[in-house]
Design an enzyme around this catalytic site. Sequence first.
Site, PDB file in Angstrom:
ATOM      1  CB  CYS A 175      -0.905  -0.024   1.233  1.00  0.00           C
ATOM      2  SG  CYS A 175      -1.877   1.470   1.391  1.00  0.00           S
ATOM      3  CB  CYS A 206      -0.680   2.578   4.068  1.00  0.00           C
ATOM      4  SG  CYS A 206      -2.105   1.886   3.268  1.00  0.00           S
ATOM      5  CG  ASP A 207       3.081   1.190   4.444  1.00  0.00           C
ATOM      6  OD1 ASP A 207       2.612   1.634   5.501  1.00  0.00           O
ATOM      7  OD2 ASP A 207       2.848   0.034   4.029  1.00  0.00           O
TER       8      ASP A 207
END
Length: 301
Positions: A131, A134-135
């Site tokens: 992701c 997200c990261d």
Amino acid sequence: MTDVIIIGAGPAGLAAAIYVERSGKEALLLEAGSFGGQIINTPEIENYPGIKKISGFDFAMSLYEQATGLGAKIIYEKADGIEDKGELKTVHTESGNFYDAKAVIIATGAKNRHLMLDKEEEFTGKGISYCATCDGAFFKGKEVAVNGGGNTAIEDALFLSNYCSKVYIIHRREEFRGESSSLEMLKNKENVTFVLNSNIIKILGEDRLTGIRVKNNKTEEEKDIDISGLFIAIGQEPDNKGFKNVADINEAGYVIATEELKTKTPGIFTAGDCRIKEVRQLATAVSDGAVAGLKACQYIK
Ligand code: NAP
């Protein structure tokens, strides 16, 4: 006892809930993870008709608020089976609970496919991610790679190119599946390097990811690339094993349904990426949700 149980609170499931509630029926969503499905990980959505640009998170949040605002309930449990008792359907969950409804919509979506390489699991969260939204921020100023040739890989690489000093995009073929307009944008990025006709064959690093070994599948040449982050975006796989008794499932695991999204069992419908379809887009997932929601309500009547 509720009117319609919707298994999965991604765009298809939430859209179905909106249509069920607006038809005057009760919708109960069962969700194994968090609401929003895969779209929550998409940095920017620019192809949803009527909305020029929105983040996946904002879109998912808005759908969630719309569905729950209309009265839809959501329970965070993984549904693992459906019992067809004629006019009554019982949905079982991994937690050992069961919920009754007059109709059920299977909208389980699909989960990230893995490369199945040594250390892939061990280094997830230690340099490997599925992701980018997200990261991605953890890799500011660093060199990273994205693996895949679909829309997710292209969008992830575009997103990461804004943060990272260098982004390698590794794809096993020369042609990309993703949209050509996004691909053109990626080609114009100075810090993006294309590594085509290549597969990742080894994950390198002792305690965390420090690089990857790629092999050109035409020349068979192998090379190591030093990176701090690897974003794997090689598509999804459905998880419909538990529903084989009530729905026909194809070899790849997708639910087989009619145009009206009926499965082989009266009162059990499907919607979204978990079913066989040609185009898996946010717009088509939401469209499926509308059809399945309305058809489920018609069935109950
Ligand atoms: P996808 O379209 O299925 O693409 C997966 C990519 O990974 C393909 O290029 C495939 O290569 C490659 N791949 C698959 N297995 C592999 C393996 N074992 N090793 C190496 N490469 C592998 O998946 P996606 O990009 O996640 O997209 C899923 C669906 O969501 C698509 O319909 C996509 O259009 C949609 N989507 C839409 C949006 C949007 O509307 N903005 C955003 C993201 C995704 P091959 O090409 O060689 O098969």
